[in-house]
Design an enzyme around this catalytic site. Structure first.
Site, PDB file in Angstrom:
ATOM      1  N   LYS A 187       0.841  -1.209   0.000  1.00 44.63           N
ATOM      2  CA  LYS A 187       0.000   0.000   0.000  1.00 44.63           C
ATOM      3  C   LYS A 187       0.876   1.259   0.000  1.00 44.63           C
ATOM      4  CE  LYS A 187      -0.433  -0.543   5.011  1.00 44.63           C
ATOM      5  NZ  LYS A 187      -1.288  -1.045   6.094  1.00 44.63           N
ATOM      6  N   TYR A 241      14.195  30.409   5.593  1.00 42.93           N
ATOM      7  CA  TYR A 241      12.989  31.048   6.143  1.00 42.93           C
ATOM      8  C   TYR A 241      13.072  31.244   7.647  1.00 42.93           C
ATOM      9  CZ  TYR A 241      10.396  30.086   1.817  1.00 42.93           C
ATOM     10  OH  TYR A 241       9.952  30.052   0.530  1.00 42.93           O
TER      11      TYR A 241
HETATM   12  C1  LIG Z   1      -0.534  -2.019   6.748  1.00 43.59           C
HETATM   13  C2  LIG Z   1      -1.061  -3.271   7.240  1.00 43.59           C
HETATM   14  C3  LIG Z   1      -0.220  -4.380   7.401  1.00 43.59           C
HETATM   15  C4  LIG Z   1       1.271  -4.315   7.232  1.00 43.59           C
HETATM   16  O1  LIG Z   1       1.814  -3.842   8.444  1.00 43.59           O
HETATM   17  P1  LIG Z   1       3.383  -3.782   8.700  1.00 43.59           P
HETATM   18  O2  LIG Z   1       3.490  -3.455  10.127  1.00 43.59           O
HETATM   19  O3  LIG Z   1       3.925  -2.718   7.835  1.00 43.59           O
HETATM   20  O4  LIG Z   1       3.929  -5.110   8.383  1.00 43.59           O
HETATM   21  C5  LIG Z   1      -0.804  -5.576   7.758  1.00 43.59           C
HETATM   22  N1  LIG Z   1      -2.143  -5.658   7.984  1.00 43.59           N
HETATM   23  C6  LIG Z   1      -2.968  -4.606   7.865  1.00 43.59           C
HETATM   24  C7  LIG Z   1      -4.403  -4.785   8.108  1.00 43.59           C
HETATM   25  C8  LIG Z   1      -2.457  -3.373   7.501  1.00 43.59           C
HETATM   26  O5  LIG Z   1      -3.265  -2.336   7.397  1.00 43.59           O
END
Ligand SMILES: *Cc1c(COP(=O)(O)O)cnc(C)c1O
Length: 712
Positions: A378, A605
């Site tokens: 993702k 800035y």
């Molecule tokens: C993002 C996510 C993961 C992966 O988690 P990590 O800690 O990055 O391994 C697994 N399960 C769900 C439901 C998630 O949203």
């Protein structure tokens, strides 16, 4: 995907192939021995065109693509070259009386599409048709099916070519081929001949087979010898109508191409154009040599070898001059086009895919034997680039992916990812059609949602999310009836059931207790479902920390995100299993300006940095607009330049930041600043993340904004 590189073997063989084609059209050994000439021109020479098709396929065709324009560009380019070649040969066509034939218009159309308006030009329309067919077959059906279909087409071609003598004996076949020959003079065209070589080229590029040089060499020699035997037999029994297609040709080409890939020293980019020009121009040279014979004596046409050598010489000379000319004319434009130049000009992400492969293997070793790794990609694969990461993993054999949104899922399918894709978050139920179309699995985030999705009356695959204590998404674990009802919904195909642990990352006793309670809750539900006769689908619980702290769980999937990318969320974290993970991402940018400031001067800035001494400041072309956190302003963060640490001074801007390089020697404009990664020292993502009270997950996934991604 790894298609950039110095393919010296391929580059050089282009010219050899072009000269073999000249041989086909001049029969160099005919003055000496007919059989020798047959072997040279009708057997050896027959590798040339398939080689060109495979080379185009190698660079063009892929199971994976993030750029659908590639095929269009190839077709456009080939069509332009074809157009030019057609025009070049019009005078000779006129001279030969081409335009006085019957059914002129129909014949012109037929020639333009299949046979070429001059005999050797068939190669160009065949390239276009072959490339398009291979492209769609590979993208839609994958390699195995594309290979089968293109092989079947090739077989149809064979019996209209070298094996026509056999087909001719059978009445149906004879009629079938006479139909084909009304549209195309030969079966050696874009439909029957070219596709298999394009598919093979793409297949070789997509799979990194490592066969030893000697095995490959022997395989080539063996299959080539078989092709010689095959061709001589067909020739002896006079079966051939035409002699382009042999059964052993694709096989022997497969090994020849692998052999050529071994030589990878430098690019001979100009040979590419020169070989094409030789290909297009040599029939013209044949005509010219015949014309010259009037002045120089018949020897240059009568002795076939001399004739061949002169035609080659003239063609090569012409191609060199033309290449130099065209190159001069187009380099200024080309150098702007060379994207790889751009990509490391300002700021960029560098991926080490070897480390990714290493992490996958290391994680799989810790996982229960029956567990499958579900790669969580993702948010642009945590900022690493969903295309680069997902295609590499898919090629490695990872067949399950998780994304957060339906659009991320669709994007993966467009890239060509095969296998399962689970959407972890909410999708509007009225997009059910797309879920089905792209074969995505949707998480059912609660009972109401499942009902709404079912009401769409479109069969979709889904995983039920169970809430065991996180209180985010999911049906409560004790709501057994609701879960059971979901299983009986008509349009919902439940493929999985899972939960998510909310404090699996710590080993504090109360957190461990909470997590174990979550796990118990989940299995309590599973047991209840079993009791009620429900066939349990795939189950999964662990994410990265779930795996590292609860490795004893035996689930169908492990949803690994952050660990895949080779880092943990926080520095020096204690986990039950410890694996040596290797970071995949480095973040780099260029020093674009160096300035001296005097004591008391301020930088950036808000004037938050005031020099305590006369200082040297380097401006680095990266800012918070690229995802680099602004919270690291004013010495909270730093970069590595020439292997030394340079603190960030003043506020980080949207597109630039300033670092103090007073103590680093010999920094110059153009030097690389490493913001995350290794340069004599290491700047690790979890450390930086901690400096601004976050975790590496957040730091990394911010990088998706506008940074180009290159593969080391
Ligand atoms: C993002 C996510 C993961 C992966 O988690 P990590 O800690 O990055 O391994 C697994 N399960 C769900 C439901 C998630 O949203």
């Amino acid at each position: 995907m790894k298609k950039s590189g110095n393919y010296s073997g391929i580059d050089c063989f282009r010219m050899i192939a072009a000269l073999l084609i000249v041989a086909i059209h001049t029969s160099p050994l005919l003055s000496f021995n007919e059989t020798a000439d047959f072997i040279l021109t009708r057997i050896i020479g027959r590798v040339a065109v398939p080689f060109f098709f495979m080379t185009s396929g190698f660079f063009l065709i892929s199971r994976y693509s993030c750029n659908n324009e590639k095929l269009k560009t190839f077709i456009k380019k080939t069509a332009v070259i074809y157009g030019i070649a057609i025009v070049i040969y019009i005078p000779i066509n006129i001279y030969k009386g081409y335009f006085s034939m019957d059914n002129l218009l129909l014949n012109i159309i037929k020639d333009i599409i299949f046979d070429g308006t001059f005999y050797h030009l068939w190669y160009l329309p065949a390239s276009i048709i072959g490339a398009a067919l291979a492209w769609y077959m590979v993208r839609r059906l994958g390699y195995s099916k594309a290979l089968i279909i293109s092989a079947l087409l090739y077989i149809v071609g064979l019996f209209g070519d070298s094996y026509f003598g056999i087909a001719e004996q059978i009445e149906v076949l004879k009629q079938f081929y006479s139909l084909i020959f009304q549209v195309s003079d030969y079966t050696r065209n874009g439909i029957f001949f070219a596709p298999i070589f394009f598919v093979l080229g793409g297949m070789i590029a997509d799979t990194n087979v490592k066969r030893s040089l000697s095995i490959n060499g022997m395989a080539f020699a063996g299959t080539f010898a078989l092709m010689v035997v095959e061709a001589m037999t067909l020739h002896t029994f006079n079966v051939q109508r035409h002699d382009s297609m042999y059964i052993f040709l694709p096989v022997c080409m497969f090994f020849l191409f692998h052999l050529l890939l071994y030589w990878k020293e430098r690019r001979f980019a100009l040979i590419r154009m020169a070989a094409l020009i030789v290909y297009i121009i040599h029939p013209m040279m044949i005509v010219i040599v015949h014309f010259l014979a009037k002045f120089l004596g018949d020897i240059i046409v009568e002795n076939s070898l001399i004739n061949y050598l002169i035609v080659c010489l003239l063609s090569v000379l012409f191609s060199i001059v033309a290449t130099i000319f065209i190159n001069k004319f187009t380099t200024s434009r080309n150098s702007i086009k060379k994207k790889w130049c751009f990509e490391t000009e300002r700021a960029w992400i560098e991926l080490n895919l070897d480390n990714l492969a290493y992490n996958v293997n290391a994680l799989q070793k810790v996982m229960a034997e029956k567990s499958t790794l579900m790669a969580v990609v993702k948010t642009q694969a945590y900022g690493h680039g969903a295309f680069q990461i997902a295609t590499f993993l898919n090629q490695m054999g990872v067949k399950a992916f998780a994304v957060a949104t339906i659009d991320e899922g669709i994007q993966l399918r467009r890239y060509g990812i095969c296998g399962e894709i689970l959407i972890l978050g909410y999708t509007n139920p009225n997009r059910a059609k797309e879920l089905k179309k792209y074969d995505l699995m949707q998480t059912l985030i609660d009972f109401k949602y499942a009902k709404a999705l079912n009401r769409q009356k479109i069969a979709v695959k889904a995983h039920i999310k169970i809430d065991t204590g996180m209180n985010r998404l999911g049906v409560s674990f004790d709501n057994i009836n609701e879960v059971k009802m979901i299983f009986s919904m008509k349009y919902i195909k439940v493929c999985g059931i899972y939960t998510h642990l909310c404090c699996a990352d710590t080993l504090l006793p109360e957190d461990v207790e909470f997590s174990e309670n979550q796990i118990d809750n989940f299995y309590y539900l599973i047991d209840k479902l079993k009791e009620r006769g429900i066939q349990i689908p795939k189950v999964h619980i662990q994410s990265s920390y779930g795996l590292l702290n609860y490795p004893q769980l035996v689930c169908d999937y492990v949803r690994v995100g952050i660990a895949l990318y080779g880092v943990l969320s926080k520095p020096d974290e204690n986990t039950r299993v410890k694996i040596d993970l290797r970071p995949v991402l480095s973040l780099k940018a260029r020093v674009v300006l160096i300035r001296s400031v005097s004591k008391q001067d301020t930088v950036s800035y808000g004037r938050r940095f005031q020099a305590k001494r006369d200082s040297l400041i380097a401006i680095v072309s990266i800012g918070y607009g690229d995802g680099f956190p602004r919270d690291l302003s004013c010495q909270k963060g730093g970069v590595l330049i020439r292997g030394q640490y340079a603190p960030i001074v003043g506020r980080i801007c949207m597109d630039q930041l300033a670092v103090d390089i007073t103590e680093i020697e010999d920094v110059s404009v153009g030097n690389v600043a490493t913001l995350i990664g290794f340069d004599t020292m290491d700047i690790a993502a979890p450390d930086i993340a901690q400096h601004f009270n976050s975790i590496s997950n957040e730091l990394l996934c911010r990088m998706g904004a506008r940074l180009p991604i290159i593969i080391k």
